[in-house]
Design a protein around this motif. Structure first.
Motif, PDB file in Angstrom:
ATOM      1  N   TRP A 125     101.544  22.975  86.446  1.00 38.58           N
ATOM      2  CA  TRP A 125     101.317  23.841  87.601  1.00 38.58           C
ATOM      3  C   TRP A 125      99.859  23.832  88.040  1.00 38.58           C
ATOM      4  O   TRP A 125      99.539  24.283  89.152  1.00 38.58           O
ATOM      5  CB  TRP A 125     101.765  25.267  87.288  1.00 38.58           C
ATOM      6  CG  TRP A 125     103.249  25.417  87.266  1.00 38.58           C
ATOM      7  CD1 TRP A 125     104.073  25.272  86.195  1.00 38.58           C
ATOM      8  CD2 TRP A 125     104.091  25.726  88.378  1.00 38.58           C
ATOM      9  NE1 TRP A 125     105.382  25.473  86.557  1.00 38.58           N
ATOM     10  CE2 TRP A 125     105.427  25.752  87.900  1.00 38.58           C
ATOM     11  CE3 TRP A 125     103.862  25.976  89.729  1.00 38.58           C
ATOM     12  CZ2 TRP A 125     106.511  26.020  88.722  1.00 38.58           C
ATOM     13  CZ3 TRP A 125     104.933  26.259  90.548  1.00 38.58           C
ATOM     14  CH2 TRP A 125     106.243  26.270  90.054  1.00 38.58           C
ATOM     15  N   LEU A 126      98.970  23.331  87.198  1.00 42.40           N
ATOM     16  CA  LEU A 126      97.577  23.220  87.610  1.00 42.40           C
ATOM     17  C   LEU A 126      97.425  22.265  88.791  1.00 42.40           C
ATOM     18  O   LEU A 126      96.575  22.473  89.654  1.00 42.40           O
ATOM     19  CB  LEU A 126      96.720  22.748  86.435  1.00 42.40           C
ATOM     20  CG  LEU A 126      96.590  23.725  85.258  1.00 42.40           C
ATOM     21  CD1 LEU A 126      95.770  23.081  84.148  1.00 42.40           C
ATOM     22  CD2 LEU A 126      95.971  25.020  85.711  1.00 42.40           C
ATOM     23  N   ALA A 127      98.248  21.201  88.812  1.00 49.20           N
ATOM     24  CA  ALA A 127      98.203  20.274  89.951  1.00 49.20           C
ATOM     25  C   ALA A 127      98.622  20.973  91.238  1.00 49.20           C
ATOM     26  O   ALA A 127      98.026  20.759  92.302  1.00 49.20           O
ATOM     27  CB  ALA A 127      99.102  19.065  89.673  1.00 49.20           C
ATOM     28  N   ILE A 128      99.642  21.836  91.147  1.00 49.01           N
ATOM     29  CA  ILE A 128     100.080  22.571  92.336  1.00 49.01           C
ATOM     30  C   ILE A 128      98.999  23.545  92.787  1.00 49.01           C
ATOM     31  O   ILE A 128      98.725  23.696  93.986  1.00 49.01           O
ATOM     32  CB  ILE A 128     101.400  23.294  92.032  1.00 49.01           C
ATOM     33  CG1 ILE A 128     102.479  22.278  91.659  1.00 49.01           C
ATOM     34  CG2 ILE A 128     101.843  24.144  93.213  1.00 49.01           C
ATOM     35  CD1 ILE A 128     103.801  22.892  91.261  1.00 49.01           C
ATOM     36  N   LEU A 169      92.986  13.873  90.034  1.00 46.01           N
ATOM     37  CA  LEU A 169      92.842  14.250  88.627  1.00 46.01           C
ATOM     38  C   LEU A 169      93.964  15.151  88.137  1.00 46.01           C
ATOM     39  O   LEU A 169      94.491  14.925  87.046  1.00 46.01           O
ATOM     40  CB  LEU A 169      91.480  14.921  88.428  1.00 46.01           C
ATOM     41  CG  LEU A 169      90.275  13.980  88.558  1.00 46.01           C
ATOM     42  CD1 LEU A 169      88.988  14.774  88.399  1.00 46.01           C
ATOM     43  CD2 LEU A 169      90.332  12.875  87.531  1.00 46.01           C
ATOM     44  N   PRO A 170      94.381  16.178  88.892  1.00 42.98           N
ATOM     45  CA  PRO A 170      95.509  16.972  88.401  1.00 42.98           C
ATOM     46  C   PRO A 170      96.794  16.172  88.259  1.00 42.98           C
ATOM     47  O   PRO A 170      97.603  16.441  87.378  1.00 42.98           O
ATOM     48  CB  PRO A 170      95.664  18.083  89.434  1.00 42.98           C
ATOM     49  CG  PRO A 170      94.312  18.197  90.041  1.00 42.98           C
ATOM     50  CD  PRO A 170      93.782  16.799  90.068  1.00 42.98           C
ATOM     51  N   CYS A 171      96.982  15.183  89.120  1.00 38.58           N
ATOM     52  CA  CYS A 171      98.169  14.327  88.980  1.00 38.58           C
ATOM     53  C   CYS A 171      98.117  13.547  87.676  1.00 38.58           C
ATOM     54  O   CYS A 171      99.134  13.360  87.000  1.00 38.58           O
ATOM     55  CB  CYS A 171      98.266  13.382  90.177  1.00 38.58           C
ATOM     56  SG  CYS A 171      98.613  14.210  91.736  1.00 38.58           S
ATOM     57  N   PHE A 172      96.895  13.058  87.303  1.00 36.14           N
ATOM     58  CA  PHE A 172      96.777  12.384  86.027  1.00 36.14           C
ATOM     59  C   PHE A 172      97.065  13.336  84.873  1.00 36.14           C
ATOM     60  O   PHE A 172      97.683  12.958  83.878  1.00 36.14           O
ATOM     61  CB  PHE A 172      95.354  11.796  85.878  1.00 36.14           C
ATOM     62  CG  PHE A 172      95.107  10.614  86.765  1.00 36.14           C
ATOM     63  CD1 PHE A 172      96.164   9.789  87.136  1.00 36.14           C
ATOM     64  CD2 PHE A 172      93.852  10.322  87.236  1.00 36.14           C
ATOM     65  CE1 PHE A 172      95.955   8.687  87.953  1.00 36.14           C
ATOM     66  CE2 PHE A 172      93.637   9.237  88.042  1.00 36.14           C
ATOM     67  CZ  PHE A 172      94.678   8.422  88.399  1.00 36.14           C
ATOM     68  N   ALA A 173      96.607  14.586  85.005  1.00 29.80           N
ATOM     69  CA  ALA A 173      96.922  15.581  83.974  1.00 29.80           C
ATOM     70  C   ALA A 173      98.418  15.820  83.889  1.00 29.80           C
ATOM     71  O   ALA A 173      98.979  15.954  82.794  1.00 29.80           O
ATOM     72  CB  ALA A 173      96.184  16.883  84.270  1.00 29.80           C
ATOM     73  N   LEU A 174      99.074  15.852  85.023  1.00 33.06           N
ATOM     74  CA  LEU A 174     100.526  16.026  85.034  1.00 33.06           C
ATOM     75  C   LEU A 174     101.218  14.854  84.344  1.00 33.06           C
ATOM     76  O   LEU A 174     102.126  15.044  83.526  1.00 33.06           O
ATOM     77  CB  LEU A 174     101.005  16.156  86.481  1.00 33.06           C
ATOM     78  CG  LEU A 174     102.527  16.199  86.708  1.00 33.06           C
ATOM     79  CD1 LEU A 174     103.107  17.419  85.994  1.00 33.06           C
ATOM     80  CD2 LEU A 174     102.837  16.242  88.191  1.00 33.06           C
ATOM     81  N   CYS A 175     100.765  13.621  84.657  1.00 34.66           N
ATOM     82  CA  CYS A 175     101.354  12.452  84.004  1.00 34.66           C
ATOM     83  C   CYS A 175     101.103  12.484  82.501  1.00 34.66           C
ATOM     84  O   CYS A 175     101.958  12.081  81.708  1.00 34.66           O
ATOM     85  CB  CYS A 175     100.770  11.167  84.604  1.00 34.66           C
ATOM     86  SG  CYS A 175     101.201  10.918  86.336  1.00 34.66           S
ATOM     87  N   TYR A 176      99.939  12.966  82.093  1.00 39.87           N
ATOM     88  CA  TYR A 176      99.635  13.038  80.658  1.00 39.87           C
ATOM     89  C   TYR A 176     100.597  13.987  79.954  1.00 39.87           C
ATOM     90  O   TYR A 176     101.087  13.698  78.875  1.00 39.87           O
ATOM     91  CB  TYR A 176      98.196  13.519  80.473  1.00 39.87           C
ATOM     92  CG  TYR A 176      97.765  13.605  79.018  1.00 39.87           C
ATOM     93  CD1 TYR A 176      97.331  12.469  78.334  1.00 39.87           C
ATOM     94  CD2 TYR A 176      97.797  14.816  78.346  1.00 39.87           C
ATOM     95  CE1 TYR A 176      96.954  12.543  77.016  1.00 39.87           C
ATOM     96  CE2 TYR A 176      97.418  14.896  77.028  1.00 39.87           C
ATOM     97  CZ  TYR A 176      96.980  13.751  76.366  1.00 39.87           C
ATOM     98  OH  TYR A 176      96.605  13.837  75.061  1.00 39.87           O
ATOM     99  N   ARG A 177     100.872  15.158  80.600  1.00 40.08           N
ATOM    100  CA  ARG A 177     101.787  16.098  79.969  1.00 40.08           C
ATOM    101  C   ARG A 177     103.204  15.560  79.928  1.00 40.08           C
ATOM    102  O   ARG A 177     103.933  15.716  78.952  1.00 40.08           O
ATOM    103  CB  ARG A 177     101.754  17.432  80.728  1.00 40.08           C
ATOM    104  CG  ARG A 177     100.437  18.162  80.635  1.00 40.08           C
ATOM    105  CD  ARG A 177     100.055  18.461  79.209  1.00 40.08           C
ATOM    106  NE  ARG A 177     101.090  19.158  78.486  1.00 40.08           N
ATOM    107  CZ  ARG A 177     101.076  19.424  77.197  1.00 40.08           C
ATOM    108  NH1 ARG A 177     100.062  19.008  76.469  1.00 40.08           N
ATOM    109  NH2 ARG A 177     102.061  20.063  76.612  1.00 40.08           N
TER     110      ARG A 177
END
Length: 377
Positions: free
Chosen positions: A59-62, A367-375
Motif C-alpha cells: 500500500w506504500l506504492a498506492i 521505487l514503490p513499484c520495486f518495493a511492491l515487486c520485492y514483497r
C-alpha cells in the motif's frame, strides 16, 4: 350509549414509557444482530491477517501515487523546500511513532504520500528548462551530440548546446533536436557547429492526441528543427562529461551489434532483428512498418513489457541458480527476495533507456513499484 361506546373505543393499555418521558429503544431482529456480530468478527480477522505478515507494505506504492496525484491537483507549483520540509516532518513522525501499533502504519502512509509529492516537485525542478516560443531562422548552434537516430530518409541528432548565436533567439536553450541529411549525422560525443531553423515543440495535432511538446519537455529538449547547410565537426572547448562518455560507449556498442546483425541478415529481416535487440527501428522499410501496424504487431518492435519480462525472467533464473550453488548462503537467506532486490537495483540504471519512448510517464512512482515487486517476490 353512543358516548359510552366511543369512550370505550379510545381506551388504551397503560404504557410505562409515557411516565418516564422517553420512547423505547429499537429492538433489532436477532438474526440481523448475529449477522452484524459475525461480520465484525470476520473483518477483525481479515485485518489481523493482513497486518500480521507485513502485507500493508504494497500500500506504500498506492500512497506514493496519491501524493503524486495531489501534486498535479494543486493550483500552483509548490516550492521544493516546502515539499522537502513536509517529507522530513512526516519521516520524523514515523520515527517517533515506530513503537505504536496503530500510529506507525498511519504515519508511514502519510510519509509515503509526502514522498510522492516531494518526488514530483523535485523532478519538476530538475527537468525545468527554457523552451522556444517562436520560430527562428539561421541561428548558429554549437554543442555536443548526445543522441543519434537513423530514419528512413534522414537522421536526427540531439545536441546539448554550448553556444548559440541568433538575433531572434532570446531563450538560452539547453538541448535541441535537429534533422540532418541521410548519412551525415556525426557520432555521439562529437562537438559540432551548424546553422539551423528551429521551431517550438509541436502541440497535439488533435484534442487528446499525442503530445509531442510534453514528450520533448521531459527529454529536456527546448526546440526542434533541421540543419541548414553542412554540419561541421570542431574542437570541443572542454572535455565531455562522464554522462556523455557513457552515451558514446553505449551508442558504439549498439552500432556494432546493429552492423553485425545486418551483415548476417540483410534487408528487413536484419532490420527487425536489430530492432528487437538494439531498439533501432528506423531502418525497417515503410511497407513492413505499415504491415506491422495494420496487423497490430508494431508494439513487438519496441522495447516493451514483453522484452523486459523476458530479460527479467532470464536474469532471475541465472541469479537464483547462482545463489542456489552456495548452500551456506541459500540456507540462511531468502534467495528469491534477494534476487528480486538485485534486479530492482539493476533496473534503476536502465529505467531511463527502457522508457525513452514513454517520457510522458516521467513522474511514475518507480521505487514503490520495486518495493511492491520485492514483497510479492
Amino acid at each position: 350509549m353512543v358516548e359510552q361506546s366511543r369512550s370505550r373505543g379510545r381506551a388504551e393499555a397503560w404504557r410505562p414509557w409515557i411516565a418516564a418521558g422517553r420512547r423505547p429503544a429499537l429492538a433489532w431482529p436477532q438474526g440481523l444482530t448475529d449477522f452484524a456480530r459475525r461480520a465484525a468478527q470476520r473483518v477483525r480477522e481479515w485485518t489481523a491477517a493482513e497486518v500480521a505478515p507485513g502485507r500493508l507494505v504494497p500500500w506504500l506504492a498506492i500512497a506514493f501515487g496519491c501524493g503524486t496525484i495531489i501534486y498535479f491537483a494543486v493550483e500552483r507549483e509548490p516550492a521544493p523546500w516546502a515539499a522537502a520540509a513536509l517529507l522530513a516532518a512526516t519521516v520524523a513522525a514515523v520515527i517517533l511513532c515506530r513503537h505504536r501499533p496503530f500510529a506507525f502504519p498511519a504515519t508511514l502512509g502519510i510519509a509515503a504520500m509526502a514522498a510522492g509529492f516531494a518526488t514530483a516537485t523535485v523532478k519538476r525542478e530538475i527537468i525545468a528548462h527554457p523552451v522556444l516560443t517562436a520560430p527562428v531562422w539561421n541561428v548558429e548552434l554549437a554543442g555536443f551530440v548526445e543522441l543519434r537516430e537513423e530514419r528512413e530518409r534522414s537522421e536526427r541528432i540531439v545536441v546539448r548546446l554550448e553556444r548559440t548565436d541568433g538575433a531572434r533567439l532570446n531563450e538560452p536553450l539547453e538541448r535541441v533536436r535537429v534533422s540532418v541529411r541521410k548519412g551525415t549525422a556525426p557520432a555521439v560525443g562529437s562537438f559540432v557547429e551548424f546553422k539551423a531553423r528551429l521551431s517550438p515543440p509541436l502541440e497535439p495535432l488533435r484534442p487528446g492526441g499525442y503530445d509531442f511538446a510534453r514528450d520533448m519537455y521531459f527529454q529536456r529538449i527546448g526546440a526542434s528543427g533541421f540543419v541548414l547547410g553542412r554540419i561541421r565537426t570542431a574542437e570541443a572547448p572542454h572535455a565531455p562529461g562522464l554522462r556523455l562518455r557513457y552515451l558514446a560507449v553505449m551508442d558504439g556498442m549498439r552500432e556494432a551489434i546493429d552492423k553485425r546483425i545486418r551483415a548476417v541478415l540483410p534487408g528487413d529481416k536484419g532490420a527487425i532483428a536489430s530492432a528487437l535487440i538494439t531498439g533501432k527501428r528506423d531502418t525497417i522499410s515503410a511497407p513492413v512498418n505499415e504491415a506491422m501496424y495494420v496487423s497490430g504487431l508494431a508494439h513487438v518492435l519496441s522495447i516493451s513489457g514483453y522484452h523486459m519480462a523476458v530479460v527479467a525472467g532470464l536474469m532471475f533464473f541465472a541469479f537464483r541458480a547462482a545463489f542456489a550453488l552456495m548452500p551456506a548462503f541459500s540456507s540462511r537467506h531468502p534467495i528469491k527476495n534477494w534476487v528480486t532486490g538485485v534486479l530492482a537495483r539493476a533496473a534503476l540504471y536502465q529505467i531511463g533507456p527502457i522508457y525513452r519512448h514513454f517520457r510522458e510517464a516521467e513522474f511514475r512512482p518507480v521505487l514503490p513499484c520495486f518495493a511492491l515487486c520485492y514483497r510479492v517476490g
